[in-house]
Structure formats: C-alpha cells, structure tokens
Design a protein around this motif. Structure first.
Motif, PDB file in Angstrom:
ATOM      1  N   PHE A 170      16.103  24.306  40.253  1.00 51.10           N
ATOM      2  CA  PHE A 170      15.651  23.621  39.024  1.00 51.10           C
ATOM      3  C   PHE A 170      16.455  23.759  37.859  1.00 51.10           C
ATOM      4  CE2 PHE A 170      11.683  23.282  41.908  1.00 51.10           C
ATOM      5  CZ  PHE A 170      11.513  22.139  41.808  1.00 51.10           C
ATOM      6  N   ILE A 221       5.924  24.033  37.918  1.00 50.82           N
ATOM      7  CA  ILE A 221       7.464  23.706  37.942  1.00 50.82           C
ATOM      8  C   ILE A 221       7.538  22.409  36.907  1.00 50.82           C
ATOM      9  CG2 ILE A 221       7.337  22.528  39.686  1.00 50.82           C
ATOM     10  CD1 ILE A 221      10.171  24.760  38.346  1.00 50.82           C
ATOM     11  N   ILE A 225       9.841  22.006  33.548  1.00 50.77           N
ATOM     12  CA  ILE A 225      10.706  21.137  33.293  1.00 50.77           C
ATOM     13  C   ILE A 225      10.471  20.410  31.823  1.00 50.77           C
ATOM     14  CG2 ILE A 225      11.837  19.044  34.054  1.00 50.77           C
ATOM     15  CD1 ILE A 225      11.157  20.093  36.900  1.00 50.77           C
ATOM     16  N   VAL A 250       7.334  16.011  40.422  1.00 50.71           N
ATOM     17  CA  VAL A 250       8.243  16.748  41.295  1.00 50.71           C
ATOM     18  C   VAL A 250       7.624  16.529  42.693  1.00 50.71           C
ATOM     19  CG1 VAL A 250       9.077  18.775  41.970  1.00 50.71           C
ATOM     20  CG2 VAL A 250       9.166  18.167  39.598  1.00 50.71           C
TER      21      VAL A 250
END
Length: 280
Positions: A170, A221, A225, A250
């Motif tokens: 990532f 996550i 981001i 995601v």
C-alpha cells in the motif's frame, strides 16, 4: 420483465445521480473542511449533484464509457438473448441520458489514429466487455458503471514486490496516487484498489469495489489511504484544503505463492463512481 428498459434506466440513473454513500461523504467532508475555498468547492459539487438528479442531466460533460458487471445466482436462470438485451439497454440509455458522442469511426488503425472522426450518435459507443460471475442464491444483479477518461488516464495496473508486508504494497500504491492526484484535477477523488494474481483479476476486483463498495463502511487500510491523501493538501479541484479524498475502496482477492502482487489502482473523480444496480 423488460430487461433492456431496466438497463436503460439504470444507465441514466448512474449518469445523473450521486450514490447516497458518496453524498453523505461529501456532507461529512464539508462539515470538517476549514479552508474557505475548499468548502466553497464542496458546496458547489453538492449543488451540482442535486441539480443533475432533479433535472435528469448528466453529472459531467464526460458521460463515460459503460462498464457492466453481471452477477448470476447459482440457482438463477438467464432468459434468452440476455446479453443482447443488456447491450440494447445500454444503447437506449446513451440516447436518453444523453451520452456525449465518443464512438470513433473506422477500422483498427483508423480508430487508433481517429482519422475518420466520430459518430454523432451517442448510442454507437459500445460498452466494455462484460464481467460475469456467479454468486449464491437465485438473484441476478446487473451493475452499470460509467467510467470517465480523466481517471482512466491516471489509473495504473502494475506488479508490486510485497516482501511479506501488506504495508509495503500500500505504500507503493500511495506513491503512485500522490503523483497522480495533483494531475487529476477533478478532486476530491475516491481511490479504488484491486489486488489479485493477474492484471485481469486485479482490475476485475477494482471494478467490483467501485460497483459495490461503500464509503459508509471503511476498513483500517481504507482510512489510512484516505488520510494519507488528505495530508497532501491538494484539496478540491487542486485549490488546497483537507479534502483530497472522500474515502477509499479496497478489494483484495485470492493471492498466489510468489513475491509479487498485482495491483490495479484508479482515482475515481469528483463525480464518480457513477453506478447503478438492478436486481432481477
């Protein structure tokens, strides 16, 4: 059941209506935004979305390329000419929206060079190849996406050496995003990521995330981001502020035993994802 008519109406709805979770994300961003110019742009984008929905007009001049995802229940039966009916509905929807005339005339070389110009008829624009998969149950779902050119130019599908660290994957994707976001122009964006074993699979996962993901439910996550992009200060339409991304989507699929992960990344622009779903 008039499948073509339902697909037609879904395409028009996708092109004129902001999904509820995206609208809620805009309102949350406006409440948090402290930069005066950024808040003004967010207000205008919300106003644009409301006008488009109320008047039935396209959200953007770039009305996008139709993409279709079909999920077929394991106990469902498809009627005859099913895919032809979807194609007919897409063509009728492009006429009704109306779509921007973007279909290029000619053979392979002429289309690449655009030497014979464009068709004036919006319905001449063919959809991308359909993505079809099976799901549990007896329902058939048809997702219609309209994908604009700007986000496609800024998208990437590449291999990443993961080194047994999801953060390594990532962090590399964030490096791509931070390069492309200032060039996108139409921010705030919604970064969409698919991670799979092949380029086809990764892109398919990315498209599914755009069709079915929700900004109301964000993973750790996805939050990471979004926060990382917002820290860049690019802001709405590149004018600064804390709202560069509204949220993230995601989708991680099966992985293979190797040191490589294939990642498909697309920065959905300020009017995307343009999507609608019908259930049969």
């Amino acid at each position: 059941m008039d499948i073509a008519a339902r697909v037609r109406d879904a395409l028009v709805r996708a092109g004129t209506t902001t999904p509820p979770d995206v609208m809620r994300a805009y309102k949350r961003a406006l409440e948090r935004e402290e930069d005066e110019k950024a808040a003004w742009i967010l207000e205008l984008l919300i106003k644009n979305a409301r006008i488009a929905e109320e008047s039935g007009r396209p959200l953007c001049d770039d009305t996008g390329i139709p993409h279709v995802i079909v999920e077929v229940g394991e106990d469902a039966f498809l009627p005859g000419c099913f895919f032809n009916l979807i194609r007919r509905g897409i063509a009728e929807g492009l006429l009704k929206l109306p779509g921007r005339p973007m279909a290029v005339r000619g053979d392979e070389i002429e289309r690449i060079e655009q030497s014979r110009g464009l068709y004036s008829d919006p319905s001449k624009l063919p959809p991308a190849p359909f993505l079809v998969d099976s799901v549990p149950g007896d329902e058939v779902r048809i997702h219609v996406l309209l994908l604009g050119g700007g986000p496609e130019i800024r998208a990437r599908t590449r291999r990443v050496f993961h080194r047994h660290s999801y953060r390594k994957v990532f962090e590399e994707v964030l490096t791509w995003m931070k390069t492309e976001v200032p060039l996108l122009g139409c921010t705030p964006c919604i970064p969409v990521i698919g991670i799979g074993r092949t380029h086809f699979e990764a892109t398919s996962l990315m498209l599914r995330a755009m069709a079915t993901g929700s900004l109301d439910e964000q993973s750790e996550i996805e939050d990471y981001i979004t926060e990382s992009l917002n820290s860049t200060g690019t802001g709405p339409l590149g004018l600064g502020g804390s709202t560069t991304a509204l949220g993230s989507l995601v989708n991680v699929g099966p992985q293979r035993a190797s040191g490589v992960r294939i990642v498909s990344m697309r920065l959905a622009c300020c009017v995307e994802p343009r999507r609608a779903t019908i259930k049969l």
